[in-house]
Design a protein around this motif. Structure first.
Motif, PDB file in Angstrom:
ATOM      1  N   SER A 316       0.854  -1.190   0.000  1.00  0.00           N
ATOM      2  CA  SER A 316       0.000   0.000   0.000  1.00  0.00           C
ATOM      3  C   SER A 316       0.889   1.239   0.000  1.00  0.00           C
ATOM      4  N   VAL A 318       1.768   4.255   1.683  1.00  0.00           N
ATOM      5  CA  VAL A 318       1.582   4.779   3.029  1.00  0.00           C
ATOM      6  C   VAL A 318       2.870   5.449   3.484  1.00  0.00           C
ATOM      7  N   LEU A 323       3.508   4.232  10.194  1.00  0.00           N
ATOM      8  CA  LEU A 323       2.920   2.930  10.479  1.00  0.00           C
ATOM      9  C   LEU A 323       3.872   2.053  11.293  1.00  0.00           C
ATOM     10  N   ARG A 356      -8.516  -4.470   2.064  1.00  0.00           N
ATOM     11  CA  ARG A 356      -8.344  -4.017   3.446  1.00  0.00           C
ATOM     12  C   ARG A 356      -7.520  -5.039   4.218  1.00  0.00           C
ATOM     13  N   VAL A 402      -3.101   5.856  12.142  1.00  0.00           N
ATOM     14  CA  VAL A 402      -4.084   5.018  11.437  1.00  0.00           C
ATOM     15  C   VAL A 402      -5.145   5.888  10.770  1.00  0.00           C
ATOM     16  N   HIS A 405      -4.276   7.433   7.507  1.00  0.00           N
ATOM     17  CA  HIS A 405      -4.279   6.494   6.377  1.00  0.00           C
ATOM     18  C   HIS A 405      -5.683   5.970   6.077  1.00  0.00           C
ATOM     19  N   GLY A 407      -7.827   4.533   8.125  1.00  0.00           N
ATOM     20  CA  GLY A 407      -8.184   3.307   8.819  1.00  0.00           C
ATOM     21  C   GLY A 407      -8.812   3.560  10.172  1.00  0.00           C
ATOM     22  N   ASN A 424      -7.493  -1.664  11.352  1.00  0.00           N
ATOM     23  CA  ASN A 424      -7.984  -1.902   9.990  1.00  0.00           C
ATOM     24  C   ASN A 424      -7.443  -0.811   9.078  1.00  0.00           C
ATOM     25  N   LEU A 425      -6.812  -1.224   7.970  1.00  0.00           N
ATOM     26  CA  LEU A 425      -6.215  -0.271   7.038  1.00  0.00           C
ATOM     27  C   LEU A 425      -6.680  -0.580   5.624  1.00  0.00           C
ATOM     28  N   GLN A 428      -4.082   1.737  -0.131  1.00  0.00           N
ATOM     29  CA  GLN A 428      -3.957   3.045  -0.767  1.00  0.00           C
ATOM     30  C   GLN A 428      -3.181   2.874  -2.062  1.00  0.00           C
TER      31      GLN A 428
END
Length: 429
Positions: A316, A318, A323, A356, A402, A405, A407, A424-425, A428
């Motif tokens: 993703s 990010v 993270l 996800r 989070v 992003h 989430g 939960n993310l 992206q």
């Protein structure tokens, strides 16, 4: 392009039904006002009554029969299934009777003392009055014009609300530069006043957030200078063996202060705008693997283990640094509170569409009081039994990272004991 909202359709239908009903009743009143006793307009009244009952309901039919000045030998009545008179005049000996289903789904009986049809011929809905020919054009024109007017009024009232909603959503995401009033054009009403208030609110929020972040940066940088000098002095004191114990204490406090400053700087950064962070393509599962390997060393000190149950790679776009700090804070918390000899489980799963990623970190510690489960993500939030276990910033940084992003993060106690933090993310691109 503005999406038509539910409010638009509610206003449109309300305006349209009101104007259409007024138009129909007005047309019927004009026709009936021109009628004289004895004129053969009974079929027109019956046709209009049937139309109103079927299209607009009992209330509209009652209005028509209320304004109709019927001759002495002509009467029309609307009865329900219980033989109760709902509208019009009593018809004791009906010559004409017809069953009509109203708009509300009620079965009605329309009765008249005379059969429809006269010099103009036809019956209800036949070739008289508004039934066909040129008499149909006013109805079509009136209905179309009322629809256009209703659509314009509904759009005029709802489009500025759509801009307001979009602007408030931007402000909620930290984009305080959004302004609504310039989108209103030359409009001058209470909605524009509301837009000005929203713009002032966004500007005030921007000033407050900027002041808060500036204060955090200033405090952090002001503390860094004496901390650096303190660490230099500690290095000199290490050369004197007689002062080793005091030097060790000072060194531990300086490291603790440095950790606090670093956490404050990170918190100030993640509280900024989401679009201000630098993003890159990162395999989050690879990130988790590195964190678990580092946490395994700390867990081994208390004879515990950290186990990762991973899914396929989840790449993703990010901020890998944020993270990393997020997962590290949560996993290190789990290692700190889990029972000696227990296992901290890190489970990573993807949904069926692979859009996800869900990560669950579960320990075997004492858990958290139910009333504190939401507050543990607030800055400087610590329990009464853990005053020296940290600064209460780790989970606050995790929450902000989070959210930046797109989430979510939550915590809940396990029935068998221990705490689970779920992250939960979305992927992206």
């Amino acid at each position: 392009m503005i999406k038509l909202s539910r409010l638009f359709w509610k206003l449109f239908l309300a305006f349209w039904l009101a104007t259409t009903l007024t138009f129909f009743v007005g047309i019927a009143f004009v026709i009936l006002s021109k009628s004289k006793p004895g004129d053969p307009h009974l079929d027109t009244i019956l046709a209009s009554e049937i139309h109103l009952l079927e299209e607009f309901g009992v209330e509209s039919g009652m209005q028509l029969l209320t304004v109709w000045r019927h001759p002495d030998d002509q009467a029309i009545g609307v009865y329900d299934s219980n033989e109760q008179l709902l509208a019009g005049s009593p018809v004791l000996h009906p010559v004409f009777e017809r069953t009509v289903i109203s708009k509300e789904g009620i079965e009605l009986s329309l009765r008249s003392t005379r059969a429809p049809g006269g010099p103009n011929g036809g019956g209800p809905g036949g070739g008289t009055g508004m039934g066909e020919g040129p008499g149909l054009m006013p109805l079509i024109i009136g209905t179309v014009m009322s629809a256009l007017f209703s659509g314009y009024m509904a759009f005029y009232l709802t489009w500025p609300l759509a801009f307001l909603r979009r602007a408030m959503s931007d402000v909620a995401q930290g984009r305080f530069g959004t302004r609504v009033k310039p989108m209103m054009g030359g409009r001058r009403d209470e909605i524009v006043d509301l837009a000005e208030d929203c713009d002032r609110m966004a500007n005030q929020l921007k000033l407050l957030v900027d002041a808060q972040q500036s204060l955090l940066h200033d405090i952090s940088h002001e503390l860094r200078s004496p901390l650096t000098r303190m660490q230099a002095a500690i290095g000199l004191l290490h050369q004197d063996p007689a002062r080793t114990e005091m030097v060790g204490r000072i060194e531990r406090e300086s490291v603790r202060m440095d950790t606090l400053i670093e956490a404050l700087l990170t918190l100030a950064r993640v509280q900024g705008r989401p679009d201000s962070i630098e993003r890159e393509s990162v395999d989050i599962l690879e990130l988790l693997t590195l964190i678990v390997e580092d946490a395994q060393f700390e867990a081994g000190i208390k004879d515990s283990r950290v186990v990762l149950q991973a899914c396929p790679p989840f790449v993703s776009r990010v901020s890998g640094e944020l993270l990393y700090r997020c997962f590290e804070n949560v996993i290190r918390n789990a290692v700190r509170y889990t029972q000696p000899g227990s296992v901290v489980r890190v489970v990573a799963e993807m949904n069926l569409a692979c859009t996800r990623l869900r990560v669950r970190i579960t320990d075997h510690g004492p858990g958290v009081e139910e009333q504190r489960l939401q507050r543990i993500f607030q800055p400087f939030e610590r329990g009464a039994s853990e005053p020296g276990s940290g600064f209460g910033l780790g989970l606050a940084i995790a929450l902000r990272a989070v959210e930046m992003h797109g989430g979510t993060i939550s915590a809940y106690n396990q029935a068998s004991g221990g705490l689970t933090v779920e992250i939960n993310l979305p992927r992206q691109s």
